[in-house]
Design a protein around this motif. Structure first.
Motif: not given
Length: 223
Positions: A10-11, A16-19, A24-26, A113-120
């Protein structure tokens, strides 16, 4: 063992989702989020990759967190290593799309942002410690007695300005992310019915104490 393996899985999925979200934002190329403006400034100044800059900054922040009295978890360490490493893998190998259309650029930022949020949600829920930057926010909140909102705003404005001075990209995308990323995280947490305050983190100190206790018990048995 199975439960521990699932926690670690899970970690890593979360990181990886945060990455992916960060890249994607970059790739939206409309301006970076504050910390990435800072990372880009560092990468320009030192002639290194964005991922390497992220790792260096994270390492420094972790040291500051520790000095300030914040507990460090394995998740904190892996946050530093995995996100920066996967950012470079994704960016240097062009594994994620880069759009020229303005609307698609905004879509890229939103997906990021959605990917980072789910990753968080994934990595915080693993209960192995917060990210370096979150730890810094908590530490400064405790030291200054100011609200989380004020402390986070000051931190992000500081790294944004310094990063911009060093050559980091600031634009409409920066404003979009600063304004909306908190809402995205809140929305994802609400969807998954996730209360961050109920997560009981296991820190490196806990594992050290556990190992010390195990060794002492075995020594006593031998004696």
């Amino acid at each position: 063992m199975k439960r521990k393996a699932l926690i670690i899985l899970r970690l890593f999925i979360g990181l990886i989702l945060c990455s992916i979200g960060t890249v994607m934002t970059i790739n939206g190329n409309l301006g970076f989020q504050p910390w990435d403006v800072f990372h880009q400034g560092i990468s320009i100044m030192l002639n290194i990759t964005m991922g390497q800059a992220s790792i260096i900054v994270s390492a420094i922040v972790i040291i500051i967190d520790y000095i300030a009295g914040e507990k460090i978890g394995w998740g904190t360490i892996f946050n530093m290593l995995v996100i920066g490493t996967f950012m470079d893998i994704l960016m240097l190998n062009h594994l994620l799309p880069v759009f020229n259309n303005e609307i698609l650029r905004i879509v890229s930022i939103i997906i990021g942002m959605l990917s980072m949020s789910i990753g968080s949600y994934m990595y915080i829920g693993a209960g192995l410690g917060s990210g370096p930057r979150d730890g810094l926010m908590v530490a400064l909140t405790k030291k200054t007695k100011k609200s989380v909102f004020i402390v986070r705003t000051v931190i992000e404005l500081f790294v944004l300005v310094i990063g911009y001075i060093m050559g980091g990209s600031v634009g409409i995308g920066t404003i979009i992310m600063v304004s909306l990323v908190g809402y995205f995280i809140q929305m994802v947490f609400k969807i998954f019915k996730f209360d961050v305050n109920k997560v009981k983190h296991r820190f490196i100190n806990d594992d050290i104490k556990y190992c010390q206790g195990t060794i002492l018990r075995r020594v006593k048995k031998i004696l």
